[in-house]
Design a protein around this motif. Structure first.
Motif, PDB file in Angstrom:
ATOM      1  N   ALA A 163     -13.794  -3.700  -0.298  1.00 21.29           N
ATOM      2  CA  ALA A 163     -14.718  -4.483   0.530  1.00 21.29           C
ATOM      3  C   ALA A 163     -14.566  -5.973   0.251  1.00 21.29           C
ATOM      4  CB  ALA A 163     -16.150  -4.031   0.282  1.00 21.29           C
ATOM      5  N   GLN A 164     -14.372  -6.338  -1.023  1.00 22.20           N
ATOM      6  CA  GLN A 164     -14.174  -7.740  -1.374  1.00 22.20           C
ATOM      7  C   GLN A 164     -12.885  -8.285  -0.775  1.00 22.20           C
ATOM      8  OE1 GLN A 164     -14.338  -7.744  -5.642  1.00 22.20           O
ATOM      9  NE2 GLN A 164     -16.572  -7.800  -5.705  1.00 22.20           N
ATOM     10  N   LEU A 165     -11.835  -7.463  -0.768  1.00 24.17           N
ATOM     11  CA  LEU A 165     -10.572  -7.886  -0.157  1.00 24.17           C
ATOM     12  C   LEU A 165     -10.753  -8.082   1.349  1.00 24.17           C
ATOM     13  CD1 LEU A 165      -7.910  -5.675  -1.952  1.00 24.17           C
ATOM     14  CD2 LEU A 165      -7.990  -8.157  -1.926  1.00 24.17           C
ATOM     15  N   LYS A 166     -11.413  -7.123   1.978  1.00 22.04           N
ATOM     16  CA  LYS A 166     -11.600  -7.171   3.428  1.00 22.04           C
ATOM     17  C   LYS A 166     -12.390  -8.413   3.838  1.00 22.04           C
ATOM     18  CE  LYS A 166     -10.632  -4.225   6.189  1.00 22.04           C
ATOM     19  NZ  LYS A 166      -9.373  -4.122   6.932  1.00 22.04           N
ATOM     20  N   SER A 167     -13.390  -8.780   3.030  1.00 19.54           N
ATOM     21  CA  SER A 167     -14.219  -9.945   3.353  1.00 19.54           C
ATOM     22  C   SER A 167     -13.638 -11.247   2.813  1.00 19.54           C
ATOM     23  CB  SER A 167     -15.622  -9.749   2.786  1.00 19.54           C
ATOM     24  OG  SER A 167     -15.590  -9.776   1.379  1.00 19.54           O
ATOM     25  N   ARG A 168     -12.480 -11.158   2.186  1.00 21.71           N
ATOM     26  CA  ARG A 168     -11.774 -12.308   1.611  1.00 21.71           C
ATOM     27  C   ARG A 168     -12.535 -12.966   0.462  1.00 21.71           C
ATOM     28  NH1 ARG A 168      -9.389 -14.647   7.263  1.00 21.71           N
ATOM     29  NH2 ARG A 168      -7.894 -12.963   7.506  1.00 21.71           N
ATOM     30  N   ALA A 169     -13.415 -12.204  -0.186  1.00 18.67           N
ATOM     31  CA  ALA A 169     -14.134 -12.713  -1.351  1.00 18.67           C
ATOM     32  C   ALA A 169     -13.240 -12.689  -2.581  1.00 18.67           C
ATOM     33  CB  ALA A 169     -15.389 -11.881  -1.600  1.00 18.67           C
ATOM     34  N   THR A 170     -12.218 -11.850  -2.557  1.00 18.92           N
ATOM     35  CA  THR A 170     -11.272 -11.712  -3.660  1.00 18.92           C
ATOM     36  C   THR A 170      -9.856 -11.756  -3.101  1.00 18.92           C
ATOM     37  OG1 THR A 170     -12.824 -10.304  -4.865  1.00 18.92           O
ATOM     38  CG2 THR A 170     -10.549 -10.208  -5.558  1.00 18.92           C
ATOM     39  N   ALA A 171      -8.951 -12.378  -3.848  1.00 19.00           N
ATOM     40  CA  ALA A 171      -7.549 -12.441  -3.432  1.00 19.00           C
ATOM     41  C   ALA A 171      -6.780 -11.256  -4.018  1.00 19.00           C
ATOM     42  CB  ALA A 171      -6.921 -13.742  -3.908  1.00 19.00           C
ATOM     43  N   LEU A 172      -5.685 -10.904  -3.372  1.00 15.41           N
ATOM     44  CA  LEU A 172      -4.844  -9.805  -3.838  1.00 15.41           C
ATOM     45  C   LEU A 172      -4.330 -10.071  -5.250  1.00 15.41           C
ATOM     46  CD1 LEU A 172      -3.453  -7.101  -3.246  1.00 15.41           C
ATOM     47  CD2 LEU A 172      -1.552  -8.398  -2.295  1.00 15.41           C
ATOM     48  N   SER A 173      -3.989 -11.310  -5.532  1.00 13.95           N
ATOM     49  CA  SER A 173      -3.489 -11.646  -6.869  1.00 13.95           C
ATOM     50  C   SER A 173      -4.532 -11.347  -7.942  1.00 13.95           C
ATOM     51  CB  SER A 173      -3.072 -13.117  -6.930  1.00 13.95           C
ATOM     52  OG  SER A 173      -4.162 -13.954  -6.610  1.00 13.95           O
ATOM     53  N   GLU A 174      -5.811 -11.583  -7.628  1.00 10.03           N
ATOM     54  CA  GLU A 174      -6.883 -11.295  -8.578  1.00 10.03           C
ATOM     55  C   GLU A 174      -7.009  -9.791  -8.818  1.00 10.03           C
ATOM     56  OE1 GLU A 174     -10.632 -13.182  -7.572  1.00 10.03           O
ATOM     57  OE2 GLU A 174      -9.540 -14.852  -6.668  1.00 10.03           O
ATOM     58  N   VAL A 175      -6.879  -9.017  -7.763  1.00  8.94           N
ATOM     59  CA  VAL A 175      -6.982  -7.563  -7.885  1.00  8.94           C
ATOM     60  C   VAL A 175      -5.824  -7.022  -8.722  1.00  8.94           C
ATOM     61  CG1 VAL A 175      -6.974  -5.373  -6.620  1.00  8.94           C
ATOM     62  CG2 VAL A 175      -8.247  -7.326  -5.729  1.00  8.94           C
ATOM     63  N   LEU A 176      -4.630  -7.531  -8.495  1.00 10.17           N
ATOM     64  CA  LEU A 176      -3.482  -7.089  -9.281  1.00 10.17           C
ATOM     65  C   LEU A 176      -3.669  -7.434 -10.757  1.00 10.17           C
ATOM     66  CD1 LEU A 176      -0.538  -8.005  -6.880  1.00 10.17           C
ATOM     67  CD2 LEU A 176      -1.494  -5.735  -7.346  1.00 10.17           C
ATOM     68  N   LYS A 177      -4.264  -8.579 -11.028  1.00  8.27           N
ATOM     69  CA  LYS A 177      -4.537  -8.980 -12.410  1.00  8.27           C
ATOM     70  C   LYS A 177      -5.604  -8.069 -13.028  1.00  8.27           C
ATOM     71  CE  LYS A 177      -4.122 -11.993 -15.785  1.00  8.27           C
ATOM     72  NZ  LYS A 177      -2.967 -11.935 -16.655  1.00  8.27           N
ATOM     73  N   LEU A 178      -6.641  -7.768 -12.267  1.00 10.75           N
ATOM     74  CA  LEU A 178      -7.700  -6.882 -12.751  1.00 10.75           C
ATOM     75  C   LEU A 178      -7.177  -5.474 -13.030  1.00 10.75           C
ATOM     76  CD1 LEU A 178     -10.747  -7.717 -10.447  1.00 10.75           C
ATOM     77  CD2 LEU A 178     -10.614  -8.016 -12.920  1.00 10.75           C
ATOM     78  N   ALA A 179      -6.217  -5.032 -12.241  1.00 13.44           N
ATOM     79  CA  ALA A 179      -5.680  -3.673 -12.377  1.00 13.44           C
ATOM     80  C   ALA A 179      -4.970  -3.467 -13.704  1.00 13.44           C
ATOM     81  CB  ALA A 179      -4.737  -3.363 -11.223  1.00 13.44           C
ATOM     82  N   GLU A 180      -4.612  -4.543 -14.384  1.00 13.36           N
ATOM     83  CA  GLU A 180      -3.963  -4.415 -15.690  1.00 13.36           C
ATOM     84  C   GLU A 180      -4.914  -3.832 -16.726  1.00 13.36           C
ATOM     85  OE1 GLU A 180      -2.336  -8.217 -16.764  1.00 13.36           O
ATOM     86  OE2 GLU A 180      -1.129  -8.324 -14.937  1.00 13.36           O
ATOM     87  N   THR A 181      -6.221  -4.062 -16.551  1.00 16.12           N
ATOM     88  CA  THR A 181      -7.203  -3.568 -17.511  1.00 16.12           C
ATOM     89  C   THR A 181      -8.178  -2.564 -16.921  1.00 16.12           C
ATOM     90  OG1 THR A 181      -8.626  -5.471 -17.033  1.00 16.12           O
ATOM     91  CG2 THR A 181      -7.125  -5.661 -18.916  1.00 16.12           C
ATOM     92  N   ASP A 182      -8.297  -2.501 -15.610  1.00 14.11           N
ATOM     93  CA  ASP A 182      -9.249  -1.617 -14.943  1.00 14.11           C
ATOM     94  C   ASP A 182      -8.537  -0.338 -14.500  1.00 14.11           C
ATOM     95  OD1 ASP A 182     -11.003  -0.332 -13.140  1.00 14.11           O
ATOM     96  OD2 ASP A 182     -11.916  -2.243 -12.581  1.00 14.11           O
ATOM     97  N   GLU A 183      -8.878   0.771 -15.130  1.00 17.51           N
ATOM     98  CA  GLU A 183      -8.220   2.050 -14.871  1.00 17.51           C
ATOM     99  C   GLU A 183      -8.396   2.505 -13.419  1.00 17.51           C
ATOM    100  OE1 GLU A 183      -5.768   5.077 -16.220  1.00 17.51           O
ATOM    101  OE2 GLU A 183      -6.415   3.296 -17.289  1.00 17.51           O
ATOM    102  N   ALA A 184      -9.577   2.289 -12.858  1.00 18.63           N
ATOM    103  CA  ALA A 184      -9.838   2.717 -11.482  1.00 18.63           C
ATOM    104  C   ALA A 184      -8.927   1.991 -10.498  1.00 18.63           C
ATOM    105  CB  ALA A 184     -11.300   2.477 -11.122  1.00 18.63           C
ATOM    106  N   LEU A 185      -8.736   0.701 -10.702  1.00 10.34           N
ATOM    107  CA  LEU A 185      -7.868  -0.073  -9.819  1.00 10.34           C
ATOM    108  C   LEU A 185      -6.402   0.247 -10.061  1.00 10.34           C
ATOM    109  CD1 LEU A 185      -9.617  -3.559  -9.877  1.00 10.34           C
ATOM    110  CD2 LEU A 185      -9.883  -1.703  -8.243  1.00 10.34           C
ATOM    111  N   ALA A 186      -6.039   0.497 -11.300  1.00 14.29           N
ATOM    112  CA  ALA A 186      -4.651   0.798 -11.635  1.00 14.29           C
ATOM    113  C   ALA A 186      -4.189   2.082 -10.963  1.00 14.29           C
ATOM    114  CB  ALA A 186      -4.488   0.912 -13.140  1.00 14.29           C
TER     115      ALA A 186
END
Length: 103
Positions: free
Chosen positions: A30-53
Motif C-alpha cells: 500500500a505504501q508503494l502504491k501511494s508512493r509513500a515509500t520508494a522501491l529502494s527503501e523496500v529493498l533495503k528493508l527486506a535485508e532485515t525484514d523476513e516478511a518482505l524478504a
C-alpha cells in the motif's frame, strides 16, 4: 514431504506468524502504491525484514504505480529475474537495475 504434526498451540502460533507477515506485506504494498515509500527503501528493508524478504518480486513490482502484470513480467524477463524469484534472492545487479528504473 509430510507436514509435521503440530500441537494446537504450535498451530495457533504459526497461523499468527503468517497473519503478521501478510499484514506487513500488505502494508508495504500500500505504501508503494501511494508512493509513500520508494522501491529502494523496500529493498533495503527486506535485508532485515523476513516478511518482505520472502515476498515474490513480481508481487512487489505489481504494487508499484502504473505497473501491472504484463509490465512486471516484461521487465523481469528483460532484467533476467525468474518469475518465482523472491526479494531475498535478487542479485546485486538485479537490485541496482530495479532501483535505477523505479528509484
Amino acid at each position: 514431504m509430510a507436514l509435521p504434526d503440530l500441537t494446537p498451540e504450535q498451530r495457533a502460533q504459526a497461523l499468527e506468524k503468517a497473519t503478521q507477515a501478510r499484514r506487513r506485506r500488505a502494508e508495504v504494498k500500500a505504501q508503494l502504491k501511494s508512493r509513500a515509500t520508494a522501491l529502494s527503501e523496500v529493498l533495503k528493508l527486506a535485508e532485515t525484514d523476513e516478511a518482505l524478504a520472502k515476498m515474490k518480486v513480481v508481487t512487489l513490482l505489481e504494487s508499484l504505480p502504473r505497473v501491472g502484470a504484463n509490465t512486471a513480467a516484461a521487465l523481469m524477463e528483460e532484467i533476467g529475474i525468474a518469475t518465482s524469484r523472491r526479494v531475498r534472492g535478487l542479485g546485486p545487479v538485479q537490485r541496482e537495475e530495479l532501483v535505477r528504473r523505479f528509484g
